[in-house]
Scaffold this active site. Structure first.
Site, PDB file in Angstrom:
ATOM      1  N   ASP A 106       0.809  -1.216   0.000  1.00 12.96           N
ATOM      2  CA  ASP A 106       0.000   0.000   0.000  1.00 12.96           C
ATOM      3  C   ASP A 106       0.844   1.268   0.000  1.00 12.96           C
ATOM      4  O   ASP A 106       0.403   2.304  -0.497  1.00 12.96           O
ATOM      5  CB  ASP A 106      -1.047  -0.001   1.118  1.00 12.96           C
TER       6      ASP A 106
HETATM    7  C1  LAN Z   1       3.598  -1.016  10.079  1.00 14.73           C
HETATM    8  C2  LAN Z   1       3.400   0.405   9.776  1.00 14.73           C
HETATM    9  C3  LAN Z   1       2.754   0.694   8.472  1.00 14.73           C
HETATM   10  C4  LAN Z   1       1.812  -0.398   8.037  1.00 14.73           C
HETATM   11  C5  LAN Z   1       0.804   0.042   6.955  1.00 14.73           C
HETATM   12  C6  LAN Z   1       1.464   0.627   5.721  1.00 14.73           C
HETATM   13  C7  LAN Z   1      -0.126   1.106   7.513  1.00 14.73           C
HETATM   14  C8  LAN Z   1      -0.012  -1.173   6.580  1.00 14.73           C
HETATM   15  O1  LAN Z   1      -1.048  -0.810   5.701  1.00 14.73           O
HETATM   16  C9  LAN Z   1       0.851  -2.303   6.114  1.00 14.73           C
HETATM   17  C10 LAN Z   1       1.809  -2.754   7.237  1.00 14.73           C
HETATM   18  C11 LAN Z   1       2.685  -1.637   7.797  1.00 14.73           C
HETATM   19  C12 LAN Z   1       3.833  -1.414   6.846  1.00 14.73           C
HETATM   20  C13 LAN Z   1       3.287  -2.009   9.139  1.00 14.73           C
HETATM   21  C14 LAN Z   1       3.660  -3.399   9.461  1.00 14.73           C
HETATM   22  C15 LAN Z   1       4.092  -3.711  10.901  1.00 14.73           C
HETATM   23  C16 LAN Z   1       4.868  -2.583  11.552  1.00 14.73           C
HETATM   24  C17 LAN Z   1       6.151  -2.348  10.784  1.00 14.73           C
HETATM   25  C18 LAN Z   1       3.966  -1.347  11.497  1.00 14.73           C
HETATM   26  C19 LAN Z   1       2.646  -1.506  12.211  1.00 14.73           C
HETATM   27  C20 LAN Z   1       4.760  -0.362  12.322  1.00 14.73           C
HETATM   28  C21 LAN Z   1       5.398  -1.213  13.462  1.00 14.73           C
HETATM   29  C22 LAN Z   1       5.220  -2.685  13.059  1.00 14.73           C
HETATM   30  C23 LAN Z   1       6.436  -3.545  13.466  1.00 14.73           C
HETATM   31  C24 LAN Z   1       6.136  -5.008  13.244  1.00 14.73           C
HETATM   32  C25 LAN Z   1       6.779  -3.275  14.920  1.00 14.73           C
HETATM   33  C26 LAN Z   1       7.826  -4.164  15.495  1.00 14.73           C
HETATM   34  C27 LAN Z   1       7.196  -5.243  16.229  1.00 14.73           C
HETATM   35  C28 LAN Z   1       7.334  -6.540  15.957  1.00 14.73           C
HETATM   36  C29 LAN Z   1       6.312  -7.455  16.452  1.00 14.73           C
HETATM   37  C30 LAN Z   1       8.453  -7.101  15.193  1.00 14.73           C
END
Ligand code: LAN
Length: 727
Positions: free
Chosen positions: A457
């Site tokens: 996205d």
């Molecule tokens: C995110 C942030 C952005 C998010 C969107 C783009 C909003 C979504 O549509 C797709 C997935 C994504 C890229 C995403 C995936 C997981 C993330 C990176 C996070 C929620 C921000 C933090 C999270 C990450 C996994 C945090 C670290 C924790 C672990 C359990 C490894």
């Protein structure tokens, strides 16, 4: 093997220091690589603080009151007036990306065990943040800022504060300890808590469930091979497996000896460690382990690791894991995928190469890119920023109100476009196959190009924002056709057989892998799933692209869109709603789903499905015209009303209803009035409840959403019902 090596002399102690001088904090932004710096005394005069910096730090911006908005477009324009002041030098928007409370502990433990000194102002502000976020009632911390206290949150943040210099007899620490003990102490924590405390030398490795690096040696066809897992899980598993295999531990000192008695409910020497591997407090046990996993762990820890493991296999597995870690470091220029594998890879590079090795030093230089300063202190962001994601959204939010055509906003939007151009990923990584990487040439990531991970996205919103501006008169064509097409090529790789799209990669493994979910605190983490949000972004990007490039890969794009829309239809729940995975929750996914259906020409007038989707929202509208659901919606899969309506969620629903061409004006008008009524005199909206989520149980902040989505919703309303006076 414990050595009494004092490390505390290099670890700065700073008791008595309460706060730093907020006029001395500056955000450096080198092409989207953001780091906070604390100027030395006297320097602050030479580099004045920007409005954005002041806003992040909670300082007064001294902005004049704007003339009160009477119409939706005036309100959106006032919001832009304010929000434009927060644009950063390279053209992007930034903000804190806090929420999770388990990230900073990993970083601070990493610094501590690698003897990396922490700059004093950082340590002060980190302590301030943790104390500011301590629950006033019980003195504990949860998994995220709004969550109730858990062992994970409390044990980890308590430890972090102690490493940062807080005293054990500080009344706030006493309170935290009481709560921790009430929950059975740190050994009732989840796997990650035990893992980090084992690295620190506070918990024995025997209390940690095994993390075998041997899994990386399996042939790729094996259905449980980590390359098939969700990327965040495999990239955390990778360095964890290396460290576990080495059972590496920091040498004991006075502080860690003391932490043993502060965190554990029994004396260290009398604990039966093996029996504590699976003890976990109810509050932490969001996803209980499956019996398959329990049997596997039993086998690994009682037979394989102590008796059966050949040394040659151990070495081979560790070597291969190290190889893959080096590839990750190289591919991201040490930024790493995220805030958990970043610190873990740092520890691995320290174990392998020592304090003077290049990889370790590069990591230490890069880790601060995760940090952020705000009025409450210093926190660790969920990624190394929100740069490209938020910036593309800002651009797109300007469209419905026609602001992108207004000469007033052209300089701002041109700068934003320049930023997007600069951040598009130019090439594949060196060894794409070996490091199991998804195609990325032409993609956009969530944060910056340096991190460099394709997200379905983020690529879609990125290409949409470029298409919007580059096809509007008066904007330069910075991204040539070939690169627009590269982005489309990436999007076309993202579809699953179901028709839906996931986040970083198409789904690579079976849902059965969820039986191997050992994290306990998160749900649905082992593989990629289809998400209405990500799928919609791809649909709308392809839809927009086809308007400008009808000749390019026409049939494939058409087929992709049709199958994706079919997935959106199928994923609607019986009550008419869609469940969100990255924003809270039904309001978020509903907005996307309606946009998808609109692309297929499905609206209220001709679609029973859309009518049910609208009715779901109409049934939940609050007295004041707004909508509000809490994060419990995400945890429980059912709508949970918030005590108060929320501006961001209301904007999402307004966008959903308008995309659906909902025929009645009144409910939408009331919602718009509610949003306008909450706007401040200077054009801003105040922070309300947390907006985002991941892994079902962890919430995360998107502070810029309170500008982006109201601007879009107000513009859409004016377009549909006219820019009439509502006040
Ligand atoms: C995110 C942030 C952005 C998010 C969107 C783009 C909003 C979504 O549509 C797709 C997935 C994504 C890229 C995403 C995936 C997981 C993330 C990176 C996070 C929620 C921000 C933090 C999270 C990450 C996994 C945090 C670290 C924790 C672990 C359990 C490894």
């Amino acid at each position: 093997q414990w050595k009494d090596e004092p490390t505390e002399d290099i670890w700065t102690k700073f008791l008595g220091e309460e706060t730093t001088d907020y006029t001395r904090w500056r955000l450096r932004n080198d092409r989207g690589v953001q780091t906070w710096e604390y100027l030395s005394e006297g320097e602050e005069g030479k580099q004045p603080q920007s409005k954005a910096e002041k806003w992040y730090l909670g300082m007064d911006l001294g902005l004049p009151d704007l003339s009160p908005a009477k119409t939706p477009l005036q309100s959106a324009s006032n919001a832009l007036e304010f929000f434009s002041k927060l644009q950063l030098e390279p053209g992007n928007w930034g903000c804190e990306y806090g929420g999770p409370m388990f990230l900073m502990p990993g970083l601070v433990i990493t610094w501590y065990v690698t003897n990396t000194p922490v700059p004093k102002p950082w340590a002060i502000e980190m302590k301030n943040y943790l104390f500011a976020r301590q629950h006033p009632g019980d003195g504990g911390w949860g998994l995220h800022i709004e969550g109730e206290s858990t062992v994970f949150g409390t044990a980890m943040n308590y430890t972090t504060l102690r490493l940062l210099g807080a005293e054990a007899d500080d009344p706030r620490m006493l309170k935290a300890r009481k709560t921790l003990w009430g929950m059975g102490g740190a050994l009732n924590g989840p796997h990650w808590a035990k893992f980090w405390l084992a690295v620190l030398g506070v918990v024995h490795w025997d209390a940690v469930n095994p993390v075998p690096p041997e899994l990386w040696l399996l042939p790729n066809w094996v259905p449980i091979h980590p390359w098939r897992w969700w990327i965040h899980m495999r990239q955390v598993f990778l360095p964890m497996s290396f460290i576990y295999s080495k059972r590496w531990t920091h040498p004991m000192n006075d502080l860690t000896r003391s932490l043993r008695s502060e965190l554990l409910d029994e004396p260290y020497s009398s604990i039966n460690w093996e029996s504590r591997r699976n003890t976990i407090h109810d509050m932490d046990n969001y996803h209980p382990k499956s019996w398959i996993l329990l049997i596997l762990f039993w086998f690994l820890s009682n037979l394989y690791f102590p008796f059966l493991r050949p040394n040659s296999l151990k070495k081979k597995a560790e070597d291969w894991a190290w190889c893959l870690i080096q590839a990750e470091d190289e591919n991201t220029d040490y930024a790493n995928l995220g805030p958990v594998n970043g610190p873990l890879n740092t520890i691995v590079s320290y174990i392998v190469g020592g304090p003077d090795s290049v990889p370790f030093k590069e990591h230490v230089k890069t880790l601060p890119e995760f940090l952020w300063v705000k009025d409450e202190g210093m926190l660790m962001n969920g990624t190394n920023g929100v740069q490209t994601w938020d910036t593309s959204f800002v651009i797109l939010a300007c469209e419905p109100g026609g602001f992108h055509k207004d000469p007033k906003w052209k300089p701002m939007l041109t700068k934003a476009l320049e930023f997007m151009e600069d951040q598009q990923i130019p090439a594949e990584v060196r060894e794409q196959k070996k490091s199991y990487r998804q195609q990325r040439k032409g993609a956009w990531g969530f944060s910056n190009r340096k991190q460099g991970y394709t997200v379905s996205d983020c690529t879609s919103e990125g290409v949409k924002s470029a298409l919007l501006l580059q096809n509007t008169e008066g904007y330069p064509t910075l991204i040539p056709d070939s690169r627009i097409k590269d982005a489309i090529d990436v999007i076309l790789t993202m579809q699953n057989p179901s028709g839906g799209c996931a986040s970083y990669e198409p789904t690579r493994g079976s849902e059965l892998l969820e039986h191997l979910n050992a994290a306990e605190v998160f749900g649905r983490i082992m593989i990629e799933y289809d998400y209405p949000e990500c799928t919609t972004a791809c649909i709308t990007a392809l839809h927009r692209f086809q308007k400008h490039y009808p000749e390019y890969r026409t049939h494939e794009i058409q087929a992709f869109k049709e199958r994706a829309i079919e997935y959106i239809r199928k994923s609607q729940k019986k009550d008419g709603s869609w469940m969100g995975s990255w924003g809270i929750c039904f309001t978020y996914a509903g907005m996307f789903a309606m946009q998808s259906l609109a692309c297929a020409g499905e609206t209220y007038a001709n679609s029973e499905r859309v009518r049910r989707g609208c009715q779901f929202f109409i049934d939940r509208q609050m007295e004041d015209g707004g909508w509000g659901e809490t994060y419990k919606s995400c945890e429980t899969d059912t709508w949970v009303n918030h005590a108060r309506s929320q501006v961001v969620q209301t904007a999402w629903v307004v966008i959903a209803l308008l995309a659906a061409e909902f025929p009645e004006k009144e409910p939408v008008r009331r919602a718009v009035r509610m949003m306008m009524g909450r706007q401040q005199q200077n054009g801003e909206w105040k922070q309300e409840a947390i907006e985002g989520v991941f892994n079902k149980s962890c919430m995360i902040s998107y502070p810029n959403y309170k500008f982006i989505f109201p601007i879009e919703a107000l513009g859409m309303y004016a377009k549909r019902w006219g820019d009439e006076e509502l006040f």
